[in-house]
Enzyme design. Structure first.
Site, PDB file in Angstrom:
ATOM      1  N   GLU A  48      -1.735   0.037  -4.111  1.00 43.67           N
ATOM      2  CA  GLU A  48      -3.186  -0.005  -3.933  1.00 43.67           C
ATOM      3  C   GLU A  48      -3.625  -1.144  -3.028  1.00 43.67           C
ATOM      4  OE1 GLU A  48      -5.036  -0.316  -7.800  1.00 43.67           O
ATOM      5  OE2 GLU A  48      -3.469  -1.606  -8.571  1.00 43.67           O
ATOM      6  N   ASP A  77      -8.679   1.136  -5.168  1.00 46.20           N
ATOM      7  CA  ASP A  77      -8.506  -0.170  -4.533  1.00 46.20           C
ATOM      8  C   ASP A  77      -7.989  -0.048  -3.114  1.00 46.20           C
ATOM      9  OD1 ASP A  77      -9.390  -2.168  -6.362  1.00 46.20           O
ATOM     10  OD2 ASP A  77      -7.764  -1.566  -7.686  1.00 46.20           O
ATOM     11  N   CYS A  90      -3.317   8.065  -8.720  1.00 45.98           N
ATOM     12  CA  CYS A  90      -4.149   8.004  -9.925  1.00 45.98           C
ATOM     13  C   CYS A  90      -5.560   7.480  -9.636  1.00 45.98           C
ATOM     14  CB  CYS A  90      -3.475   7.176 -11.003  1.00 45.98           C
ATOM     15  SG  CYS A  90      -3.185   5.489 -10.491  1.00 45.98           S
TER      16      CYS A  90
END
Ligand code: PEP
Ligand code: MG
Length: 589
Positions: free
Chosen positions: A440, A464, A511
């Site tokens: 991320e 992120d 995710c």
């Protein structure tokens, strides 16, 4: 005289969680403490004084403890910040004024205290003295702390809702949303926030419609006003006319029919027309979410955000407590996997037990794995709990916010230390438990070929990754228009991560919220993503899309998408393709 009928007003915000809610507004004040104006009897005054004194002592002890820890960890100068807080607590004028008002007005001590505090802040803010102005934030912080101790950290303002309400707030803190598993809460709308702020994520997991980033919401509504929240399109209608209510009731009915229809896919496998199996997992925040994971037909849990475990409490969860919760989730979801993400403190998720000093850029600061590596006691206790629970199901673990090889190796070394000590103690655990890294941070995405050698899987955290690669704060509604999952830079990074993972022989999942974005589904599938992990409510739609396409077609779509020069063009192209493959969903998007 007949009062004027209130005018219908439409506010436009950011769609956070789909569905339509129609109900009464419940306005939370900005401090997020709803303190009713409660009268007390004369004989209760002494007890209220005692409660106040106890709360002051408790707050003082907390501040002394924090001051000590911060001084040890970060130096005496940082600890001194809390000396100013302690001075506020000892301000005899403030305390005397509270006492006098309590005796005179005979209202609950929390109400009186908050009232006096507000007046203090107003007076200070009107002064010319810069030093006194700076004291406002100290007064605010200390005041909130005293109130928390008076009310009790677990005071649950949502537990006694008598009618269906839509919560309206400037923002909702993670600890507020963590208390929101309540049946009469049917939606919410906030002034700030974005698609990937914790508020939006929590709304989806609660399966209630929500709109965030409305800017003027709290100023435009009064308690008890009728409100419509259209979560899919980001609209909020205040005091709707009878005609508008009728229209939205119709839309709501249509939405529920589509939802029901999609749920019929629940027990069918998630595979493309030509049989490529894709893992479709769900994200959860708390163990109670497991029921929704199962009812929506997910293949397991791809992200268990463990931060919520640490919220609304003053102590840290013990290893045993965590072990029990992780074991319960593992058993319920077995034989499907559950990926537990280690503590991701920081950014927009602060925990009251750890006094993290104020940072200029919290998302770039002391968060996630950085925090855990600095506090091995906290990290090890969680890793022990996860490993011990691993024998009860199919558990995997992953680290958040890895930015480079050294960090990943350090985390793995601590995990190995924990394994060694469990072996020594004769405590059983799954020796083959898979370990993954969340990708991320752009530096991790660009070095994913190197990182892939150290783990069993990657999970791409796009919430992120997008904010870091596009330099767009994920929770700032003012720049939400720049937060583009379809941006060519994001697609290139995602492709790089998937290719590097596959070249190293590991599987790659996603995710972040992008994994549940129906517009992006075909592109991600075509780029080779092995697992999509999203909020349970998005599972049926994602399954519908994946089941409707051949792998070669998805690859062709991805190949073309990645050549497009702007996010806008990618979006347009993606929605055209979605319309061809799943027309009923394209209309909803
Ligand atoms: C992400 O960043 O995409 C993610 C899944 O983690 P979080 O939203 O909890 O930061
Ligand atoms: Mg993240």
């Amino acid at each position: 005289m007949i009062k004027d009928k209130k005018k219908e007003t439409v506010l436009k915000g950011i769609p956070a969680s789909p569905g339509i809610a129609i109900g009464k507004a419940m306005l939370l004040d900005r401090e997020q403490y709803v303190i009713p104006r409660r009268s007390i009897k004369e004989e209760q005054v002494q007890n209220e004084i005692k409660r106040f004194k106890d709360a002051l002592i408790q707050t003082k002890n907390e501040l002394l403890e924090i001051k000590k820890r911060i001084s040890e960890e970060m130096g005496v100068e940082h600890g001194q910040i809390f000396s100013a807080h302690l001075l506020v607590l000892e301000d005899s004028m403030l305390i005397e004024e509270v006492m006098a008002k309590l005796k005179k007005d005979k209202l609950s001590i929390e109400y009186v205290f908050q009232d006096v505090l507000k007046r203090y802040i107003k007076v200070f803010s009107e002064m010319d003295d810069e030093y006194l102005k700076e004291r406002i934030s100290d007064i605010n912080d200390v005041g909130k702390r005293v109130l928390r101790n008076l009310i009790g950290a677990k005071e649950d303002i949502f537990s006694n809702l008598k009618e269906k309400v839509i919560v309206i707030a400037y923002d909702l803190s993670p600890s507020d949303t963590a208390m929101m598993h309540k049946k009469n809460l049917i939606g919410f709308a906030t002034d700030i926030g974005s698609r990937t702020s914790h508020t939006a994520i929590m709304a989806k997991s609660l399966e209630i419609p929500a709109v965030v980033g409305l800017e003027a919401m709290t100023k435009s509504v009064e308690n008890g006003d009728t409100i419509i929240v259209d979560g899919a399109h980001g609209n909020v209608i205040i005091n709707p006319s009878a005609k508008t209510v009728k229209k939205y009731e119709g839309d709501k009915a249509k939405f529920l029919v589509l939802e029901k229809h999609l749920l019929e896919l629940k027990d069918l496998p998630c595979q493309t027309l030509d049989g490529r199996k894709i893992t479709l997992s769900a994200n959860i925040e708390v163990p109670e979410d497991v029921a929704s994971v199962i009812s929506h037909g997910a293949d397991g849990i791809g992200l268990y955000r463990t931060e919520y475990f640490y919220m609304n409490r003053k102590d840290l969860p013990s290893e045993d407590e965590q072990f029990k919760a992780y074991s319960v989730v593992a058993k319920k979801v077995k034989p499907h996997p559950v990926i537990i993400r280690t503590l991701d403190l920081g950014g927009d998720k602060f925990l009251s037990q750890f006094e993290v000093p104020h940072e200029m850029n919290p998302f770039l600061g002391w968060r996630a794995i950085r925090f855990c590596l600095a506090r091995p006691d906290v990290f090890k206790s969680q890793l022990r709990a996860i490993l011990r629970a691993s024998i009860y199901g199919n558990l995997k673990v992953m680290y958040p916010m890895i930015s480079g090889l050294a960090e990943l190796k350090q985390a793995n070394a601590i995990l190995e230390e924990v394994r060694v000590s469990l072996r020594k103690e004769g405590v059983p655990f799954d020796e083959n438990m898979e370990v993954g890294a969340m990708i991320e941070v752009p530096s991790a995405a660009l070095t994913s070929d190197i990182l892939a050698k150290e783990v069993d899987f990657f999970s791409i955290g796009t919430n992120d990754l997008i904010q870091y690669s596009l330099a767009v704060d994920r929770v700032n509604e003012k720049i939400a228009y720049l937060y583009e999952p379809a941006h060519p830079a994001v697609l290139r990074l995602v492709k790089n991560i998937i290719d590097n993972g596959h070249n190293a022989g590991i599987w790659v999942g996603m995710c972040g919220e992008m994994a549940g974005d129906i517009n992006m589904a075909l592109i991600l599938l075509g780029l080779g993503l092995d697992e999509f992990s999203t909020s349970p409510i998005a599972i049926p739609e994602m399954k519908r899309i994946i089941r409707a396409v051949e792998m070669s077609k998805a690859e062709e779509i991805a190949r073309e998408a990645i050549t497009l020069p702007t996010g806008e063009e990618v979006e347009r192209f993606a929605s055209k393709k979605l319309k061809e493959i799943a027309p009923e969903l394209a209309q909803e998007a």
